[in-house]
Design a protein around this motif. Structure first.
Motif, PDB file in Angstrom:
ATOM      1  N   ARG A 169      -6.908  53.406  41.891  1.00 45.12           N
ATOM      2  CA  ARG A 169      -5.443  53.502  42.432  1.00 45.12           C
ATOM      3  C   ARG A 169      -5.025  52.171  42.895  1.00 45.12           C
ATOM      4  O   ARG A 169      -3.947  51.672  42.676  1.00 45.12           O
ATOM      5  N   ARG A 170      -5.978  51.406  43.323  1.00 48.11           N
ATOM      6  CA  ARG A 170      -5.784  49.818  43.510  1.00 48.11           C
ATOM      7  C   ARG A 170      -4.868  49.155  42.264  1.00 48.11           C
ATOM      8  O   ARG A 170      -4.089  48.549  42.209  1.00 48.11           O
ATOM      9  N   MET A 171      -5.696  49.294  41.242  1.00 45.31           N
ATOM     10  CA  MET A 171      -5.230  48.526  39.791  1.00 45.31           C
ATOM     11  C   MET A 171      -3.975  49.186  39.446  1.00 45.31           C
ATOM     12  O   MET A 171      -3.063  48.292  39.055  1.00 45.31           O
ATOM     13  N   LEU A 172      -3.691  50.473  39.625  1.00 46.21           N
ATOM     14  CA  LEU A 172      -2.488  51.025  39.120  1.00 46.21           C
ATOM     15  C   LEU A 172      -1.263  50.768  40.126  1.00 46.21           C
ATOM     16  O   LEU A 172      -0.191  50.304  39.635  1.00 46.21           O
ATOM     17  N   GLU A 173      -1.621  50.461  41.493  1.00 45.12           N
ATOM     18  CA  GLU A 173      -0.475  50.097  42.376  1.00 45.12           C
ATOM     19  C   GLU A 173      -0.222  48.859  42.051  1.00 45.12           C
ATOM     20  O   GLU A 173       1.111  48.449  41.995  1.00 45.12           O
ATOM     21  N   LEU A 174      -1.073  47.903  41.587  1.00 47.89           N
ATOM     22  CA  LEU A 174      -0.832  46.501  41.498  1.00 47.89           C
ATOM     23  C   LEU A 174       0.027  46.344  40.085  1.00 47.89           C
ATOM     24  O   LEU A 174       1.005  45.707  39.951  1.00 47.89           O
ATOM     25  N   ASN A 175      -0.418  47.171  39.142  1.00 48.70           N
ATOM     26  CA  ASN A 175       0.230  47.136  37.866  1.00 48.70           C
ATOM     27  C   ASN A 175       1.540  47.448  37.955  1.00 48.70           C
ATOM     28  O   ASN A 175       2.599  47.188  37.590  1.00 48.70           O
ATOM     29  N   ASP A 176       1.794  48.551  38.831  1.00 46.94           N
ATOM     30  CA  ASP A 176       3.513  49.235  38.921  1.00 46.94           C
ATOM     31  C   ASP A 176       4.151  48.068  39.855  1.00 46.94           C
ATOM     32  O   ASP A 176       5.235  48.013  39.661  1.00 46.94           O
ATOM     33  N   GLU A 177       3.441  47.515  40.782  1.00 47.25           N
ATOM     34  CA  GLU A 177       4.239  46.733  41.682  1.00 47.25           C
ATOM     35  C   GLU A 177       4.642  45.420  40.648  1.00 47.25           C
ATOM     36  O   GLU A 177       5.713  44.964  41.006  1.00 47.25           O
ATOM     37  N   VAL A 178       3.865  45.007  39.852  1.00 46.15           N
ATOM     38  CA  VAL A 178       4.334  43.637  38.853  1.00 46.15           C
ATOM     39  C   VAL A 178       5.452  44.018  38.357  1.00 46.15           C
ATOM     40  O   VAL A 178       6.361  43.191  38.048  1.00 46.15           O
ATOM     41  N   LEU A 179       5.223  45.075  37.519  1.00 45.06           N
ATOM     42  CA  LEU A 179       6.377  45.751  36.589  1.00 45.06           C
ATOM     43  C   LEU A 179       7.593  45.893  37.183  1.00 45.06           C
ATOM     44  O   LEU A 179       8.656  45.562  36.981  1.00 45.06           O
ATOM     45  N   GLY A 180       7.430  46.494  38.492  1.00 45.50           N
ATOM     46  CA  GLY A 180       8.710  46.895  39.482  1.00 45.50           C
ATOM     47  C   GLY A 180       9.569  45.464  39.753  1.00 45.50           C
ATOM     48  O   GLY A 180      10.768  45.556  39.914  1.00 45.50           O
ATOM     49  N   ARG A 181       8.563  44.622  40.357  1.00 47.44           N
ATOM     50  CA  ARG A 181       9.131  43.246  40.726  1.00 47.44           C
ATOM     51  C   ARG A 181       9.629  42.162  39.778  1.00 47.44           C
ATOM     52  O   ARG A 181      10.531  41.348  40.100  1.00 47.44           O
ATOM     53  N   LEU A 182       8.992  42.050  38.646  1.00 50.61           N
ATOM     54  CA  LEU A 182       9.463  41.170  37.882  1.00 50.61           C
ATOM     55  C   LEU A 182       9.991  41.330  36.377  1.00 50.61           C
ATOM     56  O   LEU A 182      10.414  40.746  35.687  1.00 50.61           O
ATOM     57  N   THR A 183      10.406  42.777  36.440  1.00 51.00           N
ATOM     58  CA  THR A 183      11.114  43.233  35.175  1.00 51.00           C
ATOM     59  C   THR A 183      12.422  43.607  35.672  1.00 51.00           C
ATOM     60  O   THR A 183      12.734  44.089  36.936  1.00 51.00           O
ATOM     61  N   ALA A 184      13.442  43.463  34.720  1.00 51.45           N
ATOM     62  CA  ALA A 184      15.004  43.790  35.111  1.00 51.45           C
ATOM     63  C   ALA A 184      14.859  45.405  35.610  1.00 51.45           C
ATOM     64  O   ALA A 184      14.430  46.058  34.570  1.00 51.45           O
ATOM     65  N   ASN A 185      15.649  45.660  36.817  1.00 49.29           N
ATOM     66  CA  ASN A 185      15.789  46.945  36.956  1.00 49.29           C
ATOM     67  C   ASN A 185      17.017  47.054  37.648  1.00 49.29           C
ATOM     68  O   ASN A 185      17.399  46.520  38.860  1.00 49.29           O
ATOM     69  N   GLU A 186      18.129  47.564  37.068  1.00 50.24           N
ATOM     70  CA  GLU A 186      19.327  47.755  37.810  1.00 50.24           C
ATOM     71  C   GLU A 186      19.628  48.744  38.463  1.00 50.24           C
ATOM     72  O   GLU A 186      20.701  48.920  39.234  1.00 50.24           O
ATOM     73  N   TYR A 187      18.615  49.514  38.798  1.00 51.06           N
ATOM     74  CA  TYR A 187      18.912  50.656  39.655  1.00 51.06           C
ATOM     75  C   TYR A 187      18.276  50.630  41.078  1.00 51.06           C
ATOM     76  O   TYR A 187      17.312  50.223  41.253  1.00 51.06           O
ATOM     77  N   GLU A 188      19.321  50.681  41.882  1.00 49.14           N
ATOM     78  CA  GLU A 188      19.044  50.393  43.314  1.00 49.14           C
ATOM     79  C   GLU A 188      19.967  51.362  44.017  1.00 49.14           C
ATOM     80  O   GLU A 188      20.987  51.852  43.724  1.00 49.14           O
ATOM     81  N   GLY A 189      19.421  51.806  45.235  1.00 48.36           N
ATOM     82  CA  GLY A 189      20.122  53.043  45.878  1.00 48.36           C
ATOM     83  C   GLY A 189      19.312  53.974  46.577  1.00 48.36           C
ATOM     84  O   GLY A 189      18.068  53.758  46.830  1.00 48.36           O
ATOM     85  N   GLU A 190      19.834  55.204  46.923  1.00 50.61           N
ATOM     86  CA  GLU A 190      19.000  56.181  47.757  1.00 50.61           C
ATOM     87  C   GLU A 190      19.464  57.516  47.027  1.00 50.61           C
ATOM     88  O   GLU A 190      20.654  57.939  46.769  1.00 50.61           O
ATOM     89  N   LEU A 191      18.467  58.399  47.048  1.00 49.88           N
ATOM     90  CA  LEU A 191      18.765  59.894  46.529  1.00 49.88           C
ATOM     91  C   LEU A 191      18.183  60.795  47.874  1.00 49.88           C
ATOM     92  O   LEU A 191      17.125  59.978  48.362  1.00 49.88           O
ATOM     93  N   THR A 192      18.898  61.656  48.017  1.00 54.81           N
ATOM     94  CA  THR A 192      18.282  62.847  49.100  1.00 54.81           C
ATOM     95  C   THR A 192      17.842  63.944  48.354  1.00 54.81           C
ATOM     96  O   THR A 192      18.425  64.710  47.625  1.00 54.81           O
ATOM     97  N   LEU A 193      16.478  64.435  48.627  1.00 48.62           N
ATOM     98  CA  LEU A 193      15.779  65.409  47.939  1.00 48.62           C
ATOM     99  C   LEU A 193      15.586  66.453  49.065  1.00 48.62           C
ATOM    100  O   LEU A 193      14.842  66.091  50.046  1.00 48.62           O
ATOM    101  N   GLY A 194      16.239  67.789  49.054  1.00 50.72           N
ATOM    102  CA  GLY A 194      15.848  68.921  50.033  1.00 50.72           C
ATOM    103  C   GLY A 194      14.906  69.651  49.710  1.00 50.72           C
ATOM    104  O   GLY A 194      15.121  70.182  48.479  1.00 50.72           O
ATOM    105  N   VAL A 195      13.856  69.895  50.234  1.00 45.44           N
ATOM    106  CA  VAL A 195      12.632  71.006  49.823  1.00 45.44           C
ATOM    107  C   VAL A 195      12.397  72.060  51.036  1.00 45.44           C
ATOM    108  O   VAL A 195      12.034  71.157  51.896  1.00 45.44           O
ATOM    109  N   PRO A 196      12.000  73.120  50.646  1.00 49.04           N
ATOM    110  CA  PRO A 196      11.722  73.991  51.744  1.00 49.04           C
ATOM    111  C   PRO A 196      10.314  73.624  52.148  1.00 49.04           C
ATOM    112  O   PRO A 196       9.339  73.334  51.286  1.00 49.04           O
ATOM    113  N   HIS A 197       9.741  73.584  53.411  1.00 53.25           N
ATOM    114  CA  HIS A 197       8.672  73.007  53.910  1.00 53.25           C
ATOM    115  C   HIS A 197       7.338  73.821  53.123  1.00 53.25           C
ATOM    116  O   HIS A 197       6.457  73.273  53.002  1.00 53.25           O
TER     117      HIS A 197
END
Length: 284
Positions: A73-101
């Motif tokens: 888990r720690r390795m994957l989280e670090l891997n995903d954090e690096v890719l998320g922060r250092l690679t170009a990503n043009e998508y920013e914003g918010e989505l709302t997802l509604g789900v019955p409890h």
């Protein structure tokens, strides 16, 4: 000589552990079961220890597997954090997802985790409420994507899964044998009318013993053997069990788990979110 762990195999291992089996994990990973099994075997061979107890009827981790899961888990989280922060990503914003409890677990947390890894700059606002309220909010454009539990599907809906309603009560409970049958439901539960109709058709008298705005109140009443309830098969709350009535109580109707997406929500992140939701429920 230094050895390197395969990140793809690590991701498969964590997904299998979270999903509770290779079958469900393969749906989340969009891989065949054999491919997932091969990755697990490759991971075990690379470190020389068994991670899964294959002698048990249900999936369980070995002691080494439990230890590896924390590292993975720690390795994957670090891997995903690096890719998320250092690679170009043009998508920013918010989505709302509604789900019955009652269908939030186990699928939705896994969906949110995977979406965050792919779109770290996107925020998903999770809204949990009744189907009727979610549909009202969706019609007003207040929610981007909703899931519903209902008997039919409105135009524009995509049915992800169809399951039956089942009777649930306390563990080793006896209240289901009483007449009138004592029921526990939330005020806005969409299943109430169909359950009451099934009882009326079977000639079984009933009374609404517990009515509440709180899901926890209903669940506590059921687990205390004060009343019975109906829920979608596979979504039983903790401390209750399926009532083994052997036909004494009537069969209940099938329920559709539907997904609705706003017409204007056609961007890539929304497509990705709905794809993850679809995979999660269709592989469940």
């Amino acid at each position: 000589m230094a050895r390197n762990l395969d990140m793809t195999a690590l991701r498969s291992f964590v997904t299998v552990a979270d999903a509770g089996g290779v079958t469900k994990a393969s749906g989340f990973l969009n891989l065949t079961q054999s491919a997932v099994s091969m990755q697990l075997k490759r991971l075990e061979e690379s470190i020389g220890v068994s991670l899964l107890d294959r002698t048990a009827r249900r999936l369980s981790l070995t002691g080494a597997g439990e230890q590896m899961l924390g590292y993975a888990r720690r390795m994957l989280e670090l891997n995903d954090e690096v890719l998320g922060r250092l690679t170009a990503n043009e998508y920013e914003g918010e989505l709302t997802l509604g789900v019955p409890h009652d269908i939030v677990y186990p699928a939705i947390p896994q969906v949110l985790h995977r979406f965050n890894a792919a779109y770290p700059r996107m925020k998903v606002q999770l809204l949990s409420s009744y189907t009727s309220r979610l549909k009202e909010m969706f019609s007003r454009g207040e929610v981007d994507v909703i899931l519903t539990t209902e008997n039919s599907a409105d135009p524009g809906a995509e049915t992800l899964r169809e399951r039956s309603l089942i009777w649930v009560g306390a563990e080793d409970g006896q209240v289901w044998k009483q007449r009138p049958l004592r029921l526990a439901f939330e005020h806005n539960c969409i299943f109430r009318k169909s359950v009451q109709g099934a009882l009326d058709a079977a000639g079984i008298s009933w009374e609404m013993a517990v009515e509440s705005e709180s899901t926890r109140t209903v669940e506590a009443s059921i687990s205390a053997d004060l009343a019975v309830h109906a829920c979608i098969e596979g979504t039983e709350p903790p401390y209750v069990e399926r009532v083994a009535h052997n036909g004494v109580l009537p069969d209940l109707p099938m329920v559709k788990i539907n997904m609705y997406r706003a017409d204007l929500a056609g961007d890539e992140p929304t497509h990705a979110l709905t794809d993850l939701v679809r995979q999660a429920f269709q592989s469940a």
